[in-house]
Design a protein around this motif. Structure first.
Motif, PDB file in Angstrom:
ATOM      1  N   THR A 108       9.923 -12.346 -11.326  1.00 52.85           N
ATOM      2  CA  THR A 108      11.229 -11.579 -10.810  1.00 52.85           C
ATOM      3  C   THR A 108      11.243 -10.171 -11.260  1.00 52.85           C
ATOM      4  O   THR A 108      10.241  -9.746 -12.123  1.00 52.85           O
ATOM      5  CB  THR A 108      12.470 -11.878 -11.460  1.00 52.85           C
ATOM      6  OG1 THR A 108      12.434 -11.821 -12.998  1.00 52.85           O
ATOM      7  CG2 THR A 108      12.643 -13.560 -11.366  1.00 52.85           C
ATOM      8  N   PRO A 109      11.449  -9.105 -10.429  1.00 45.65           N
ATOM      9  CA  PRO A 109      11.801  -7.697 -11.001  1.00 45.65           C
ATOM     10  C   PRO A 109      12.312  -7.604 -12.456  1.00 45.65           C
ATOM     11  O   PRO A 109      11.390  -6.525 -13.039  1.00 45.65           O
ATOM     12  CB  PRO A 109      12.644  -6.858  -9.871  1.00 45.65           C
ATOM     13  CG  PRO A 109      12.692  -7.879  -8.762  1.00 45.65           C
ATOM     14  CD  PRO A 109      12.395  -9.473  -9.297  1.00 45.65           C
ATOM     15  N   ASN A 175       5.119  -6.797   0.514  1.00 45.57           N
ATOM     16  CA  ASN A 175       4.570  -7.783   1.385  1.00 45.57           C
ATOM     17  C   ASN A 175       4.526  -9.170   0.466  1.00 45.57           C
ATOM     18  O   ASN A 175       4.740 -10.183   1.028  1.00 45.57           O
ATOM     19  CB  ASN A 175       3.215  -7.446   2.161  1.00 45.57           C
ATOM     20  CG  ASN A 175       3.612  -6.350   3.103  1.00 45.57           C
ATOM     21  OD1 ASN A 175       4.891  -6.340   3.623  1.00 45.57           O
ATOM     22  ND2 ASN A 175       2.551  -5.772   3.500  1.00 45.57           N
ATOM     23  N   GLU A 176       4.016  -8.889  -0.591  1.00 42.17           N
ATOM     24  CA  GLU A 176       3.632 -10.194  -1.365  1.00 42.17           C
ATOM     25  C   GLU A 176       4.925 -10.819  -1.661  1.00 42.17           C
ATOM     26  O   GLU A 176       5.061 -12.109  -1.777  1.00 42.17           O
ATOM     27  CB  GLU A 176       3.125 -10.097  -2.727  1.00 42.17           C
ATOM     28  CG  GLU A 176       1.608  -9.786  -2.654  1.00 42.17           C
ATOM     29  CD  GLU A 176       1.209  -9.337  -4.193  1.00 42.17           C
ATOM     30  OE1 GLU A 176      -0.091  -8.768  -4.119  1.00 42.17           O
ATOM     31  OE2 GLU A 176       1.937  -9.041  -5.168  1.00 42.17           O
ATOM     32  N   MET A 177       6.139  -9.999  -2.067  1.00 41.83           N
ATOM     33  CA  MET A 177       7.133 -10.591  -2.417  1.00 41.83           C
ATOM     34  C   MET A 177       8.335 -10.960  -1.433  1.00 41.83           C
ATOM     35  O   MET A 177       9.396 -11.172  -1.388  1.00 41.83           O
ATOM     36  CB  MET A 177       8.030  -9.559  -3.339  1.00 41.83           C
ATOM     37  CG  MET A 177       7.009  -8.908  -4.160  1.00 41.83           C
ATOM     38  SD  MET A 177       7.792  -9.160  -5.823  1.00 41.83           S
ATOM     39  CE  MET A 177       9.348  -8.413  -5.927  1.00 41.83           C
ATOM     40  N   ALA A 178       7.921 -10.602  -0.072  1.00 38.55           N
ATOM     41  CA  ALA A 178       8.798 -10.853   0.989  1.00 38.55           C
ATOM     42  C   ALA A 178       9.339 -12.309   1.200  1.00 38.55           C
ATOM     43  O   ALA A 178       8.530 -13.235   1.009  1.00 38.55           O
ATOM     44  CB  ALA A 178       8.040 -10.590   2.479  1.00 38.55           C
ATOM     45  N   VAL A 188      10.772  -1.189  -4.505  1.00 37.04           N
ATOM     46  CA  VAL A 188       9.566  -1.682  -5.096  1.00 37.04           C
ATOM     47  C   VAL A 188       8.538  -0.647  -5.437  1.00 37.04           C
ATOM     48  O   VAL A 188       7.975  -0.590  -6.564  1.00 37.04           O
ATOM     49  CB  VAL A 188       8.878  -2.632  -3.959  1.00 37.04           C
ATOM     50  CG1 VAL A 188       7.371  -2.842  -4.417  1.00 37.04           C
ATOM     51  CG2 VAL A 188       9.529  -3.830  -3.664  1.00 37.04           C
ATOM     52  N   ALA A 189       8.514   0.377  -4.748  1.00 39.52           N
ATOM     53  CA  ALA A 189       7.868   1.676  -4.852  1.00 39.52           C
ATOM     54  C   ALA A 189       8.294   2.116  -6.183  1.00 39.52           C
ATOM     55  O   ALA A 189       7.452   2.712  -7.185  1.00 39.52           O
ATOM     56  CB  ALA A 189       7.967   2.705  -3.869  1.00 39.52           C
TER      57      ALA A 189
END
Ligand code: DC
Length: 251
Positions: A108-109, A175-178, A188-189
């Motif tokens: 998770t973030p 894209n990975e977390m989509a 994300v950036a």
């Protein structure tokens, strides 16, 4: 693995082909995980994701209500912490924290940021340094992380530093977390930028290439291209070791 009565050089000679320790370091989103797994698979080596260990410590801290900068709390917690990897049927490593499989909880973030925070604390790095070195005692391992080639295995046979532009890394991670997260590309950036600053700016074992690392910029490369470049380095090292062994046998 130690063979009774043989020097390290003799043990190396008996290995066919040479069993190596390979380290792959680099910032978040550079593609380390995919590439490290592929390299390990192609060589029949074990793969160790050391970021997962920092994430495991972060998860334990969060579950115990310990702040990322509470050195005493982290120290006490690490004394009783058991972190191991186990294999599932599909061969993917699972992270086991105090007997429970926590693999599904560490991406998770929140855990990403907390892992970056706790990774700057000396007590945590000391605890994981020992654990990682134990895991590397037998050769034929690919270690993925931030300080594998600089601090944990400075004597590694092949050291790779994998980087990519900030934009490319953010897009890949997004894209990975989509589907698994509702973060926007900008969020994300931003998270990657903050983790870069944390991981490169900390005093202890900061993220940086080892002086003898091969630096690969993956911005414009496919995964297969990167894997091939790394395997090229592995073959070079094997040829070097074989030649060294032949010269010594001939003495
Ligand atoms: O590779 P990762 O994103 O799963 O790693 C999570 C955090 O753990 C990362 O932000 C920094 C830390 N880490 C570290 O300090 N040293 C390592 N060898 C691996 C990870």
């Amino acid at each position: 693995m130690k063979t009774k009565g043989l020097t390290q050089d003799q043990q190396l000679k008996n290995k066919q082909p040479a069993g190596l320790v390979i380290t792959i370091d680099g910032p978040a989103g550079a593609g380390k995980t995919t590439v490290s797994r592929a390299v390990a698979q192609r060589l029949g080596y074990r793969y160790v994701d050391t970021g997962a260990l920092y994430r495991g410590v972060a998860l334990a801290a969060m579950s115990n209500g310990i702040a990322g900068d509470d050195d005493d709390g982290l120290d006490r917690m690490c004394t009783d912490l058991e972190l191991t990897f186990s294999k599932r049927e599909n061969g993917n490593p699972r992270l086991i924290l105090n007997g429970s499989d926590v693999t599904g909880l560490i991406r998770t973030p929140e855990i990403s940021m907390l892992a970056s925070d706790v990774s700057a604390r000396p007590v945590v790095r000391r605890f994981l340094l020992e654990l990682q070195r134990k895991m590397g005692r037998e050769q034929c391992v690919v270690f993925e992380g931030r300080d594998m080639g600089t601090v944990v295995f400075p004597e590694a046979d092949v050291k790779i530093f994998l980087s990519a532009s900030h934009k490319a890394r953010a897009l890949r991670r997004f894209n990975e977390m989509a589907g698994a997260s509702d973060q926007s590309l900008d969020q994300v950036a931003d998270e990657i930028r903050r983790r870069d600053e944390n991981d490169s700016g900390r005093e202890l074992a900061p993220l940086k290439p080892a002086i003898d690392a091969v630096i690969i910029d993956s911005t414009a490369l496919s995964i297969d291209d990167v894997v091939d470049k790394i395997l090229e380095q592995v073959n070079k090292m094997r040829t070097f070791i074989d030649k060294k062994n032949e010269t010594e046998k001939a003495k």
